[in-house]
Write a protein that holds these residues in place. Structure first.
Motif, PDB file in Angstrom:
ATOM      1  N   PHE A  79      -6.834  -5.488  -7.767  1.00 58.62           N
ATOM      2  CA  PHE A  79      -6.242  -4.159  -7.681  1.00 58.62           C
ATOM      3  C   PHE A  79      -6.201  -3.510  -9.060  1.00 58.62           C
ATOM      4  O   PHE A  79      -5.738  -4.110 -10.026  1.00 58.62           O
ATOM      5  CB  PHE A  79      -4.836  -4.296  -7.116  1.00 58.62           C
ATOM      6  CG  PHE A  79      -4.041  -3.035  -7.082  1.00 58.62           C
ATOM      7  CD1 PHE A  79      -4.482  -1.951  -6.349  1.00 58.62           C
ATOM      8  CD2 PHE A  79      -2.859  -2.929  -7.770  1.00 58.62           C
ATOM      9  CE1 PHE A  79      -3.737  -0.794  -6.303  1.00 58.62           C
ATOM     10  CE2 PHE A  79      -2.114  -1.779  -7.734  1.00 58.62           C
ATOM     11  CZ  PHE A  79      -2.556  -0.706  -6.995  1.00 58.62           C
ATOM     12  N   MET A  80      -6.711  -2.309  -9.152  1.00 55.68           N
ATOM     13  CA  MET A  80      -6.713  -1.534 -10.403  1.00 55.68           C
ATOM     14  C   MET A  80      -7.587  -2.149 -11.475  1.00 55.68           C
ATOM     15  O   MET A  80      -7.398  -1.909 -12.655  1.00 55.68           O
ATOM     16  CB  MET A  80      -5.298  -1.368 -10.954  1.00 55.68           C
ATOM     17  CG  MET A  80      -4.561  -0.332 -10.202  1.00 55.68           C
ATOM     18  SD  MET A  80      -3.008  -0.023 -10.955  1.00 55.68           S
ATOM     19  CE  MET A  80      -2.428   1.241  -9.853  1.00 55.68           C
ATOM     20  N   VAL A 138     -15.010  -3.496 -13.697  1.00 59.05           N
ATOM     21  CA  VAL A 138     -15.895  -4.251 -14.576  1.00 59.05           C
ATOM     22  C   VAL A 138     -16.173  -5.577 -13.882  1.00 59.05           C
ATOM     23  O   VAL A 138     -15.248  -6.305 -13.559  1.00 59.05           O
ATOM     24  CB  VAL A 138     -15.226  -4.556 -15.930  1.00 59.05           C
ATOM     25  CG1 VAL A 138     -16.283  -4.976 -16.938  1.00 59.05           C
ATOM     26  CG2 VAL A 138     -14.463  -3.368 -16.416  1.00 59.05           C
ATOM     27  N   ILE A 183     -17.489  -9.225 -14.193  1.00 64.45           N
ATOM     28  CA  ILE A 183     -17.849 -10.221 -15.191  1.00 64.45           C
ATOM     29  C   ILE A 183     -18.776 -11.220 -14.555  1.00 64.45           C
ATOM     30  O   ILE A 183     -18.552 -11.672 -13.430  1.00 64.45           O
ATOM     31  CB  ILE A 183     -16.590 -10.941 -15.708  1.00 64.45           C
ATOM     32  CG1 ILE A 183     -15.626  -9.912 -16.260  1.00 64.45           C
ATOM     33  CG2 ILE A 183     -16.946 -11.972 -16.741  1.00 64.45           C
ATOM     34  CD1 ILE A 183     -14.280 -10.472 -16.533  1.00 64.45           C
ATOM     35  N   ARG A 203      -5.245 -12.276 -20.157  1.00 66.12           N
ATOM     36  CA  ARG A 203      -5.996 -11.533 -19.141  1.00 66.12           C
ATOM     37  C   ARG A 203      -5.388 -11.817 -17.777  1.00 66.12           C
ATOM     38  O   ARG A 203      -5.292 -12.960 -17.368  1.00 66.12           O
ATOM     39  CB  ARG A 203      -7.449 -11.970 -19.140  1.00 66.12           C
ATOM     40  CG  ARG A 203      -8.220 -11.406 -20.302  1.00 66.12           C
ATOM     41  CD  ARG A 203      -9.702 -11.478 -20.030  1.00 66.12           C
ATOM     42  NE  ARG A 203     -10.416 -11.082 -21.223  1.00 66.12           N
ATOM     43  CZ  ARG A 203     -10.647 -11.911 -22.222  1.00 66.12           C
ATOM     44  NH1 ARG A 203     -10.249 -13.153 -22.151  1.00 66.12           N
ATOM     45  NH2 ARG A 203     -11.273 -11.480 -23.283  1.00 66.12           N
ATOM     46  N   ARG A 238      -6.619  -9.631 -12.272  1.00 62.61           N
ATOM     47  CA  ARG A 238      -7.573  -8.627 -11.791  1.00 62.61           C
ATOM     48  C   ARG A 238      -8.898  -8.676 -12.543  1.00 62.61           C
ATOM     49  O   ARG A 238      -9.934  -8.284 -12.026  1.00 62.61           O
ATOM     50  CB  ARG A 238      -6.942  -7.243 -11.873  1.00 62.61           C
ATOM     51  CG  ARG A 238      -6.843  -6.665 -13.257  1.00 62.61           C
ATOM     52  CD  ARG A 238      -6.066  -5.389 -13.217  1.00 62.61           C
ATOM     53  NE  ARG A 238      -4.654  -5.671 -13.449  1.00 62.61           N
ATOM     54  CZ  ARG A 238      -3.858  -4.856 -14.136  1.00 62.61           C
ATOM     55  NH1 ARG A 238      -4.305  -3.715 -14.585  1.00 62.61           N
ATOM     56  NH2 ARG A 238      -2.605  -5.166 -14.340  1.00 62.61           N
ATOM     57  N   VAL A 239      -8.867  -9.184 -13.799  1.00 64.61           N
ATOM     58  CA  VAL A 239     -10.091  -9.227 -14.602  1.00 64.61           C
ATOM     59  C   VAL A 239     -11.117 -10.183 -13.989  1.00 64.61           C
ATOM     60  O   VAL A 239     -12.319  -9.942 -14.034  1.00 64.61           O
ATOM     61  CB  VAL A 239      -9.750  -9.656 -16.045  1.00 64.61           C
ATOM     62  CG1 VAL A 239     -10.992  -9.686 -16.901  1.00 64.61           C
ATOM     63  CG2 VAL A 239      -8.726  -8.719 -16.643  1.00 64.61           C
ATOM     64  N   THR A 287     -18.597  -8.397 -22.353  1.00 70.77           N
ATOM     65  CA  THR A 287     -18.526  -7.896 -20.986  1.00 70.77           C
ATOM     66  C   THR A 287     -17.111  -7.680 -20.504  1.00 70.77           C
ATOM     67  O   THR A 287     -16.889  -7.017 -19.507  1.00 70.77           O
ATOM     68  CB  THR A 287     -19.204  -8.888 -20.026  1.00 70.77           C
ATOM     69  OG1 THR A 287     -18.738 -10.189 -20.341  1.00 70.77           O
ATOM     70  CG2 THR A 287     -20.703  -8.826 -20.162  1.00 70.77           C
ATOM     71  N   ILE A 288     -16.149  -8.246 -21.208  1.00 75.73           N
ATOM     72  CA  ILE A 288     -14.792  -8.217 -20.684  1.00 75.73           C
ATOM     73  C   ILE A 288     -13.947  -7.234 -21.459  1.00 75.73           C
ATOM     74  O   ILE A 288     -14.006  -7.203 -22.692  1.00 75.73           O
ATOM     75  CB  ILE A 288     -14.162  -9.609 -20.779  1.00 75.73           C
ATOM     76  CG1 ILE A 288     -15.106 -10.601 -20.126  1.00 75.73           C
ATOM     77  CG2 ILE A 288     -12.814  -9.646 -20.117  1.00 75.73           C
ATOM     78  CD1 ILE A 288     -14.726 -12.006 -20.377  1.00 75.73           C
ATOM     79  N   PRO A 289     -13.166  -6.448 -20.770  1.00 80.12           N
ATOM     80  CA  PRO A 289     -12.285  -5.539 -21.500  1.00 80.12           C
ATOM     81  C   PRO A 289     -11.283  -6.343 -22.288  1.00 80.12           C
ATOM     82  O   PRO A 289     -10.851  -7.406 -21.857  1.00 80.12           O
ATOM     83  CB  PRO A 289     -11.597  -4.754 -20.381  1.00 80.12           C
ATOM     84  CG  PRO A 289     -11.730  -5.600 -19.174  1.00 80.12           C
ATOM     85  CD  PRO A 289     -12.994  -6.356 -19.330  1.00 80.12           C
ATOM     86  N   PRO A 322      -8.061  -7.958 -23.539  1.00 79.41           N
ATOM     87  CA  PRO A 322      -6.894  -8.227 -22.724  1.00 79.41           C
ATOM     88  C   PRO A 322      -5.625  -7.664 -23.317  1.00 79.41           C
ATOM     89  O   PRO A 322      -4.666  -7.424 -22.624  1.00 79.41           O
ATOM     90  CB  PRO A 322      -6.829  -9.746 -22.720  1.00 79.41           C
ATOM     91  CG  PRO A 322      -7.437 -10.141 -24.016  1.00 79.41           C
ATOM     92  CD  PRO A 322      -8.485  -9.114 -24.311  1.00 79.41           C
ATOM     93  N   VAL A 323      -5.622  -7.489 -24.633  1.00 77.11           N
ATOM     94  CA  VAL A 323      -4.348  -7.189 -25.277  1.00 77.11           C
ATOM     95  C   VAL A 323      -4.056  -5.703 -25.203  1.00 77.11           C
ATOM     96  O   VAL A 323      -4.924  -4.886 -24.935  1.00 77.11           O
ATOM     97  CB  VAL A 323      -4.377  -7.626 -26.742  1.00 77.11           C
ATOM     98  CG1 VAL A 323      -4.288  -9.110 -26.832  1.00 77.11           C
ATOM     99  CG2 VAL A 323      -5.630  -7.112 -27.394  1.00 77.11           C
ATOM    100  N   VAL A 327      -1.213   2.117 -14.798  1.00 73.44           N
ATOM    101  CA  VAL A 327      -2.502   1.496 -14.489  1.00 73.44           C
ATOM    102  C   VAL A 327      -2.906   0.479 -15.549  1.00 73.44           C
ATOM    103  O   VAL A 327      -3.425  -0.586 -15.225  1.00 73.44           O
ATOM    104  CB  VAL A 327      -3.571   2.589 -14.336  1.00 73.44           C
ATOM    105  CG1 VAL A 327      -4.928   1.969 -14.103  1.00 73.44           C
ATOM    106  CG2 VAL A 327      -3.198   3.505 -13.184  1.00 73.44           C
ATOM    107  N   ALA A 343       0.956  -4.099 -13.526  1.00 78.02           N
ATOM    108  CA  ALA A 343       0.806  -2.897 -12.706  1.00 78.02           C
ATOM    109  C   ALA A 343       1.007  -3.197 -11.227  1.00 78.02           C
ATOM    110  O   ALA A 343       1.698  -2.459 -10.527  1.00 78.02           O
ATOM    111  CB  ALA A 343      -0.576  -2.290 -12.938  1.00 78.02           C
ATOM    112  N   ALA A 344       0.429  -4.308 -10.766  1.00 78.16           N
ATOM    113  CA  ALA A 344       0.474  -4.582  -9.333  1.00 78.16           C
ATOM    114  C   ALA A 344       1.904  -4.831  -8.872  1.00 78.16           C
ATOM    115  O   ALA A 344       2.318  -4.346  -7.821  1.00 78.16           O
ATOM    116  CB  ALA A 344      -0.406  -5.784  -9.008  1.00 78.16           C
TER     117      ALA A 344
END
Lengths: 620, 289
Positions: free
Chosen positions: A177-178, A182, A184, A264, A267-268, B13-15, B17-18, B88, B93-94
């Motif tokens: 969710f949200m 992206v 991976i 992380r 959701r990631v 590839t990964i956003p 995290p921090v 978001v 968030a969830a």
């Protein structure tokens, strides 16, 4: 989302129109009243009976009350009000014709990626459930003999709401969710590598320390350990829920599919890690089974036709095709487990984490679910990690086994029956001395009421405990969900409330069996329990023991316990068995309803297969 | 939260995290607050159009009213988007959203019972405690979502819904702000004193909010509710003082002395009786403010 998956309309199609008609009528009536009261309705034609005019002074000098009222003036008022009334009706008509709810549900990404729209969807989905919860708690309230304050009514409701919100949040989180869309690419060669991981709660208690292990791709691994030893925490850390949802501190390196877990959230990695929680029902998001199964895909923004197609294929594979149109609240335990497995698998994960899938399944459902898991492990290349203490159904399937003891994880031989009964250092129950015990009456064997899920055992127990809706004298019930009984903010307050009630009812010299509730709790839970802890923060086993202690306090003739082994491992079952034995020794007849034959044997109970003749047994 | 390192092999590839650095976060929060204040002020002006818009005499009040009815929904959407922005990206968030949904559902049920029990508005208790427990942003969204959901669930949809959404959202957001302020003021006090002062302040706030809420919701609709011919009517182009005196009579008679008083009493009694249990229960959710 499909039409089938859209929530069924709970209100009639034309309800907005009808309501708007009433509102506009009230509006016109209001106009007439204002007209008559503030200045009257002058005009030609018939003069109706009217009050003399009154002028106000000061700041309100321009306001006057009453005056002549004529039919003509009233008619003009009504005519002037009509345009606005028509607008109100028009808006009612508009919202009768377009179904806003369905529009929202159909937004391409669930909730359109907006937090508030998603919250609206959740609210609409849980609305019927919340009502049922209220009714359930109201029923549970009648089981306890405590005087019910207003707080006592509110506290369990809030507790249930908060727990449901947390479970729902975790469920959404682990399905992506949200996620900022992206994807991976996971490193499949190394599904899970944990290196010197330490997990601590927010208040500094270390749950697991020095955790080092790795999983081989495409294998099944069992995770065992005592109740409360940290199996769930480890799984949730792997899923990415420990830090984000549970506020667990993590140090060391934990990599899932090559992705460092620390910092992380779930959701990631939602496109390749799936998590099935222990209480699957608390995590249900959808309104129908179809919606629930397809939720992961819907959250990924896939087209609803595609979602539908994959849902029906998945449902057929899992043998739940006939359930798709059912409301999600209308499932048995076995069905719910299979639905949540399907919901986890539909996203084609490469790592699947399952928390106690067999916890409340009867033999039939257990066979079905374990066959499903077996099929899954052999047919696909998924890496499975299953936390479970009923390991027998998975024999031959798992190639590795991780065991948690003394706050750390070690790999053990799959076949070895790691002394679960002796490992662990948690406080054992105090050995009660029958001489100084609570009761001193004749010995009677416990009775076990055995039958498959859904055969009406629970209904029967409730009818015994609350005949005609009122608490039966001398019979107390510990319901399947013992948390429903708790109304206070700490164990100590819970005990105090129970004692206060008792003192009111009996003159001082006869207080119970001369013990405070606190002593009974100590006796049953062991004296290391922290009395200041919130009852809902206790482990499942402790919660049940606390409920038993509270219900025992008035020294009932008969104590009914519904599904006492749910959520307990073998060791905790053993402890519970000893408690029950002691209670029986002290003269209270114990009747348990369970689907667990072995527990009935363990407590040396007279086994009754559930039959509609039980009243005779109790009264004899 | 200072774990900034990302593993090199997957970092591309990964956003990350921090969270953003503290300075950026503070700046972002300030920008959000400013944007939010602007939207809220604009909405407030729309509520008060009978006193704000100097309509040329003789013009019917329908034109500005229709305009206002069209602008307020747009403002509501903008406000929700602004408030959403911070949710978001946050790590929980969830859970935030799930809590929002569940409390909104509870509020919807409370509203249903309120309509049966004649203005005993339990929704204010949930709003105020929710805002105080989880912050002004949560309070604001809770107000918006609760009204939206109850409108959808019970079919009471109409032009008044966006106005109700705003007024309710302000009550929730205000509770969050009041709670933040009082906790900052009583930083050095004991836990017990802090709790007491928080509840005392929230109770007073509840009374004020109950009356203001009623007055605000009367203000925008008053010209239509009474029509143009009475002695308390809206007079386009008249002095603000005159219109204000008419409005005061209207709101006193229709709601302040009746509905609003019942609402204020319900809120205060509710906050005192079940506020502590509600707050303690909600704060068990590990949802930061």
């Amino acid at each position: 989302m499909s039409d089938r998956a859209a929530p069924s309309r709970q209100i009639g199609r034309w309800r907005p129109l009808w309501l708007s008609l009433w509102v506009s009528l009230a509006f016109v009536a209001g106009r007439i009243v204002f007209r008559v009261v503030f200045g009257g309705a002058p005009g030609e034609g018939w003069l109706l009976p009217s009050l003399p005019r009154v002028d106000l002074g000061g700041f309100f000098s321009s306001v006057n009350l009453f005056g002549p009222v004529t039919l003509d003036g009233l008619a003009r008022t009504v005519v002037a009000a009509l345009p606005i009334a028509a607008l109100i009706v028009a808006s009612g008509l508009l919202f009768s014709l377009i179904d806003v709810r369905r529009l929202i549900v159909r937004t391409r990404r669930w909730g359109g990626g907006s937090a508030s729209l998603a919250a609206v969807l959740i609210a609409l989905a849980v609305l019927p459930e919340l009502r049922l919860t209220g009714q359930r708690l109201a029923r549970a309230r009648r089981l306890r003999s405590v005087r019910h304050t207003f707080t006592g009514v509110i506290a369990p409701l809030v507790g249930v709401t908060v727990e449901r919100a947390t479970a729902l949040g975790a469920s959404l989180e682990s399905r992506g969710f949200m996620n900022a869309s992206v994807d991976i690419e996971p490193q499949c060669a190394a599904p899970v590598i944990a290196d010197d991981v330490c997990l601590r709660t927010a208040n500094g208690r270390t749950v697991l320390d020095d955790v080092t292990f790795s999983l081989v791709p495409g294998t099944v691994t069992l995770l065992t350990g005592d109740t409360g030893s940290g199996k769930t925490t480890l799984l949730r850390a792997l899923a990415g829920l420990a830090e984000s949802v549970d506020r667990i501190d993590m140090t060391g390196s934990m990599r899932v599919g090559g992705v460092e877990r620390q910092g992380r959230s779930a959701r990631v990695t939602a496109n390749f890690v799936a998590y099935v929680p222990q209480d699957v029902r608390a995590g249900f998001v959808g309104v129908t089974v179809a919606e629930e199964v397809g939720m992961t895909l819907t959250l990924r923004g896939e087209h609803r036709y595609q979602v539908d197609a994959r849902v029906s294929v998945m449902a057929r594979d899992m043998g739940i095709g006939h359930l798709l149109d059912r409301p999600i609240t209308d499932l048995s335990a076995g069905e719910a487990t299979r639905v949540s497995l399907a919901a986890a698998l539909i996203g084609l994960p490469s790592v699947l984490l399952i928390d106690e899938p067999f916890a409340d399944l009867d033999d039939n459902a257990l066979a079905l679910v374990s066959a499903t898991l077996r099929d899954l492990a052999t047919r696909t290349g998924i890496t499975l990690l299953i936390a479970e203490h009923r390991t027998a159904p998975l024999a031959g399937l798992a190639s590795t086994r991780l065991h948690i003891s003394h706050g750390t994880v070690r790999a053990v031989d799959v076949a070895s029956d790691v002394d679960i009964s002796t490992s662990g250092s948690r406080s054992p129950l105090r050995d009660g001395n029958p001489d100084t015990g609570i009761f001193n009456e004749t010995f009677s064997r416990p009775v076990a009421l055995v039958g498959p899920n859904g055969s009406g055992k629970t209904t029967r127990l409730w009818r015994l405990a609350l005949p005609a809706g009122k608490r039966a004298t001398g019979i107390r019930l510990v319901p399947e969900n013992p948390r429903d009984l708790f109304t206070r903010e700490s164990v100590a307050e819970e005990c105090r409330a129970q004692d206060r009630q008792h003192r009111r009812r009996l003159p001082a010299p006869h207080v119970g069996y001369g013990k405070s509730s606190r002593d009974v709790v100590y006796e049953i839970l062991g004296d290391t329990i922290d009395l200041n802890v919130h009852p809902r923060d206790l482990s499942t086993g402790q919660q049940r023991a606390l409920a038993i202690a509270l219900q025992l306090h008035e020294r009932p003739r008969t104590l009914l316990i519904d599904e006492p082994t749910r959520g307990l491992d073998r060791r905790a079952c053993g402890e519970l068995a000893r408690v029950l034995e002691r209670i029986s020794l002290q003269g209270t007849r114990v009747i348990v309803a369970t689907h667990d034959q072995s527990f009935a044997t363990l407590i040396n109970a007279r086994v009754l297969t559930h039959a509609p003749r039980l009243e005779a047994v109790v009264s004899s | 939260m200072t774990r900034l390192q990302t593993p090199t092999d997957v970092a591309t590839t990964i956003p990350p995290p921090v969270h953003a650095p503290a300075r950026d976060r503070r700046r972002g929060r300030l920008a959000t607050a400013l944007l939010f204040a602007t939207v809220s002020l604009a909405a407030l002006a729309c509520f008060a159009w009978p006193l704000v818009i100097p309509a040329s005499s003789g013009q019917s009040p329908v034109v500005p009213a229709v305009l206002v009815c069209l602008v307020v929904p747009v403002l509501a959407v903008v406000a929700v988007i602004v408030a959403d922005r911070g949710v978001v990206g946050s790590p929980n968030a969830a859970t935030f959203v799930a809590m929002l949904g569940l409390l909104a559902a509870a509020g919807t049920l409370a509203r249903l019972f309120a309509s049966a029990a004649g203005g005993v508005e339990a929704i204010f208790i949930i709003l105020i405690i929710g805002g105080a427990a989880f912050g002004p942003r949560f309070g604001f969204l809770l107000g918006m979502v609760t009204i939206g959901v109850s409108a959808l669930a019970w079919g009471m949809v109409g032009p008044w819904v966006p106005f109700q959404m705003f007024a309710t959202a302000w009550v929730g957001a205000g509770a969050g702000l009041v709670s933040l302020a009082i906790r900052r003021v009583t930083r050095r006090a004991t836990a017990r004193q802090r709790r007491w002062s928080e509840f005392a302040t929230l109770s007073v706030y509840g009374i004020v909010a109950a009356y203001l809420y009623g007055a605000l919701l009367n203000l925008w609709f008053w010209p239509f509710a009474v029509g143009g011919e009475t002695s308390i009517s809206y007079e386009a182009g008249a002095a603000v003082g005159l219109n204000l005196s008419h409005f005061v009579v209207y709101t006193l008679v229709t709601s302040t002395l009746t509905w609003d008083t019942v609402r204020a009493a319900t809120t205060v009694v509710g906050l005192i009786v079940m506020g502590p249990a509600l707050m303690a229960g909600l704060r068990r959710a590990k949802l930061g403010r």
